[in-house]
Design a protein around this motif. Structure first.
Motif, PDB file in Angstrom:
ATOM      1  N   VAL A  85      13.714  12.834-113.223  1.00 11.01           N
ATOM      2  CA  VAL A  85      14.041  11.413-113.378  1.00 11.01           C
ATOM      3  C   VAL A  85      12.770  10.650-113.725  1.00 11.01           C
ATOM      4  O   VAL A  85      11.695  10.944-113.195  1.00 11.01           O
ATOM      5  N   ILE A  86      12.914   9.734-114.665  1.00  9.52           N
ATOM      6  CA  ILE A  86      11.843   8.800-114.990  1.00  9.52           C
ATOM      7  C   ILE A  86      12.165   7.495-114.279  1.00  9.52           C
ATOM      8  O   ILE A  86      13.250   6.937-114.469  1.00  9.52           O
ATOM      9  N   ILE A  87      11.246   7.021-113.462  1.00 10.29           N
ATOM     10  CA  ILE A  87      11.406   5.731-112.800  1.00 10.29           C
ATOM     11  C   ILE A  87      10.586   4.730-113.608  1.00 10.29           C
ATOM     12  O   ILE A  87       9.354   4.820-113.676  1.00 10.29           O
ATOM     13  N   GLY A  88      11.261   3.817-114.263  1.00  7.33           N
ATOM     14  CA  GLY A  88      10.598   2.802-115.065  1.00  7.33           C
ATOM     15  C   GLY A  88      10.769   1.431-114.448  1.00  7.33           C
ATOM     16  O   GLY A  88      11.420   1.273-113.410  1.00  7.33           O
ATOM     17  N   TYR A  89      10.186   0.429-115.096  1.00  7.48           N
ATOM     18  CA  TYR A  89      10.349  -0.946-114.625  1.00  7.48           C
ATOM     19  C   TYR A  89      10.610  -1.852-115.813  1.00  7.48           C
ATOM     20  O   TYR A  89      10.023  -1.693-116.891  1.00  7.48           O
ATOM     21  N   ASP A  90      11.492  -2.818-115.604  1.00  7.93           N
ATOM     22  CA  ASP A  90      11.922  -3.731-116.650  1.00  7.93           C
ATOM     23  C   ASP A  90      11.116  -5.019-116.564  1.00  7.93           C
ATOM     24  O   ASP A  90      11.201  -5.749-115.571  1.00  7.93           O
ATOM     25  N   MET A  91      10.348  -5.289-117.608  1.00  9.80           N
ATOM     26  CA  MET A  91       9.551  -6.513-117.646  1.00  9.80           C
ATOM     27  C   MET A  91      10.423  -7.768-117.706  1.00  9.80           C
ATOM     28  O   MET A  91       9.951  -8.867-117.444  1.00  9.80           O
ATOM     29  N   ASP A  92      11.673  -7.607-118.066  1.00  9.81           N
ATOM     30  CA  ASP A  92      12.590  -8.740-118.143  1.00  9.81           C
ATOM     31  C   ASP A  92      13.611  -8.734-117.000  1.00  9.81           C
ATOM     32  O   ASP A  92      14.723  -9.228-117.150  1.00  9.81           O
ATOM     33  N   PHE A  93      13.203  -8.191-115.856  1.00  9.04           N
ATOM     34  CA  PHE A  93      14.098  -8.155-114.694  1.00  9.04           C
ATOM     35  C   PHE A  93      14.613  -9.544-114.327  1.00  9.04           C
ATOM     36  O   PHE A  93      15.720  -9.697-113.809  1.00  9.04           O
ATOM     37  N   HIS A  94      13.787 -10.566-114.591  1.00 16.50           N
ATOM     38  CA  HIS A  94      14.140 -11.928-114.172  1.00 16.50           C
ATOM     39  C   HIS A  94      15.400 -12.439-114.868  1.00 16.50           C
ATOM     40  O   HIS A  94      16.079 -13.329-114.345  1.00 16.50           O
ATOM     41  N   GLU A  95      15.727 -11.879-116.032  1.00 19.13           N
ATOM     42  CA  GLU A  95      16.931 -12.309-116.746  1.00 19.13           C
ATOM     43  C   GLU A  95      18.209 -11.958-115.987  1.00 19.13           C
ATOM     44  O   GLU A  95      19.262 -12.540-116.225  1.00 19.13           O
ATOM     45  N   HIS A  96      18.125 -11.019-115.067  1.00 19.34           N
ATOM     46  CA  HIS A  96      19.295 -10.588-114.298  1.00 19.34           C
ATOM     47  C   HIS A  96      19.419 -11.302-112.954  1.00 19.34           C
ATOM     48  O   HIS A  96      20.377 -11.081-112.217  1.00 19.34           O
ATOM     49  N   LEU A  97      18.443 -12.139-112.615  1.00 19.36           N
ATOM     50  CA  LEU A  97      18.446 -12.777-111.302  1.00 19.36           C
ATOM     51  C   LEU A  97      19.624 -13.718-111.064  1.00 19.36           C
ATOM     52  O   LEU A  97      20.102 -13.808-109.923  1.00 19.36           O
ATOM     53  N   PRO A  98      20.146 -14.428-112.077  1.00 22.42           N
ATOM     54  CA  PRO A  98      21.333 -15.247-111.788  1.00 22.42           C
ATOM     55  C   PRO A  98      22.495 -14.437-111.222  1.00 22.42           C
ATOM     56  O   PRO A  98      23.254 -14.931-110.386  1.00 22.42           O
ATOM     57  N   GLU A  99      22.599 -13.178-111.645  1.00 24.25           N
ATOM     58  CA  GLU A  99      23.640 -12.296-111.107  1.00 24.25           C
ATOM     59  C   GLU A  99      23.225 -11.669-109.783  1.00 24.25           C
ATOM     60  O   GLU A  99      24.005 -11.622-108.831  1.00 24.25           O
ATOM     61  N   LEU A 100      21.971 -11.195-109.714  1.00 24.02           N
ATOM     62  CA  LEU A 100      21.537 -10.411-108.563  1.00 24.02           C
ATOM     63  C   LEU A 100      21.056 -11.260-107.389  1.00 24.02           C
ATOM     64  O   LEU A 100      21.004 -10.773-106.260  1.00 24.02           O
ATOM     65  N   PHE A 101      20.687 -12.507-107.644  1.00 22.79           N
ATOM     66  CA  PHE A 101      20.211 -13.406-106.587  1.00 22.79           C
ATOM     67  C   PHE A 101      20.927 -14.742-106.748  1.00 22.79           C
ATOM     68  O   PHE A 101      20.291 -15.784-106.999  1.00 22.79           O
ATOM     69  N   PRO A 102      22.257 -14.752-106.623  1.00 22.87           N
ATOM     70  CA  PRO A 102      23.055 -15.909-107.036  1.00 22.87           C
ATOM     71  C   PRO A 102      22.863 -17.169-106.198  1.00 22.87           C
ATOM     72  O   PRO A 102      23.162 -18.257-106.672  1.00 22.87           O
ATOM     73  N   HIS A 103      22.355 -17.034-104.963  1.00 22.00           N
ATOM     74  CA  HIS A 103      22.205 -18.234-104.142  1.00 22.00           C
ATOM     75  C   HIS A 103      20.984 -19.057-104.528  1.00 22.00           C
ATOM     76  O   HIS A 103      20.749 -20.121-103.958  1.00 22.00           O
ATOM     77  N   ALA A 104      20.191 -18.582-105.494  1.00 18.27           N
ATOM     78  CA  ALA A 104      19.061 -19.375-106.005  1.00 18.27           C
ATOM     79  C   ALA A 104      19.080 -19.284-107.528  1.00 18.27           C
ATOM     80  O   ALA A 104      18.344 -18.495-108.130  1.00 18.27           O
ATOM     81  N   PRO A 105      19.934 -20.079-108.179  1.00 19.58           N
ATOM     82  CA  PRO A 105      20.064 -19.998-109.639  1.00 19.58           C
ATOM     83  C   PRO A 105      18.749 -20.220-110.386  1.00 19.58           C
ATOM     84  O   PRO A 105      18.589 -19.765-111.512  1.00 19.58           O
ATOM     85  N   GLU A 106      17.808 -20.902-109.747  1.00 22.57           N
ATOM     86  CA  GLU A 106      16.528 -21.185-110.400  1.00 22.57           C
ATOM     87  C   GLU A 106      15.551 -20.016-110.312  1.00 22.57           C
ATOM     88  O   GLU A 106      14.431 -20.087-110.854  1.00 22.57           O
ATOM     89  N   ALA A 107      15.925 -18.922-109.663  1.00 27.74           N
ATOM     90  CA  ALA A 107      14.999 -17.808-109.425  1.00 27.74           C
ATOM     91  C   ALA A 107      14.442 -17.222-110.716  1.00 27.74           C
ATOM     92  O   ALA A 107      13.309 -16.737-110.748  1.00 27.74           O
TER      93      ALA A 107
END
Length: 197
Positions: A85-107
């Motif tokens: 398995v390759i474990i990578g990281y997404d430099m644009d993770f913040h684009e998914h925060l409205p879905e993944l951290f919904p109680h802070a839409p400004e995240a």
């Protein structure tokens, strides 16, 4: 509140668990991978950013390709393992925060620069890589994490369609063969590297 794990569980995850250099012929299936992921994704990350991106490699062609970018004995370990398995990281993770951290839409706006996003993405994907190791062990598998490889070539080969995803580390995966490990290396006592203030 959680309950303390018994000694068998603690041994399985930490005390007698090892990083393996080789594996038995027991296969790793897509169902096994899904079970591992469904556990590891529950581990905490900053603002639930889930920045890790995983490439699970079961085919021999894929393992051979990954091995061609590894150094030293890592290449042979990758070729022979049931899975990698390759474990990578997404430099644009913040684009998914409205879905993944919904109680802070400004995240999404908390991470305005590439430099800041890289630091957070790398740190949290490293955490998720550790959760992968723990989840695999909890489900009866073993791992062989490694960093001896050409990140740029791995990124080009496996993340070409996702140029904002970068490789962090890789790992083999399977049921470990005890004959392939050395005696456990020393672990320091508490007072060696800890302070209580």
């Amino acid at each position: 509140m959680g309950q303390p794990l018994n000694d068998v569980a603690l041994d399985t995850i930490f005390r007698t668990a090892r990083s393996y250099n080789g594996y038995t012929d027991a296969p790793v299936t897509e169902a096994d991978i899904a079970r591992i992921y469904d556990l590891l994704k529950m581990g905490p990350t900053s603002v639930n950013q889930q920045s890790a991106r995983f490439v699970w490699i079961l085919s021999q062609e894929g393992k051979d390709r990954l091995a061609s970018f590894a150094s030293g004995s890592n290449a042979d370990k990758i070729r022979k393992a049931p899975a990698s398995v390759i474990i990578g990281y997404d430099m644009d993770f913040h684009e998914h925060l409205p879905e993944l951290f919904p109680h802070a839409p400004e995240a999404r706006n908390w991470f305005p620069t590439d430099e800041g996003r890289r630091e957070h993405a790398f740190r949290n994907s490293s955490l998720q890589g550790a959760y992968f190791i723990i989840a695999a062990r909890a489900l009866g598998f073993d791992t062989g994490p490694m960093s001896g490889f050409d990140n740029a070539k791995v990124d080009e080969a496996f993340f070409a369609d996702q140029p904002r995803v970068k490789s962090n580390f890789i790992s083999t995966l399977g049921v470990g063969d005890p004959s392939t490990i050395y005696d456990r290396s020393p672990r320091p006592a508490f007072d060696r590297f800890n302070r209580v203030i």
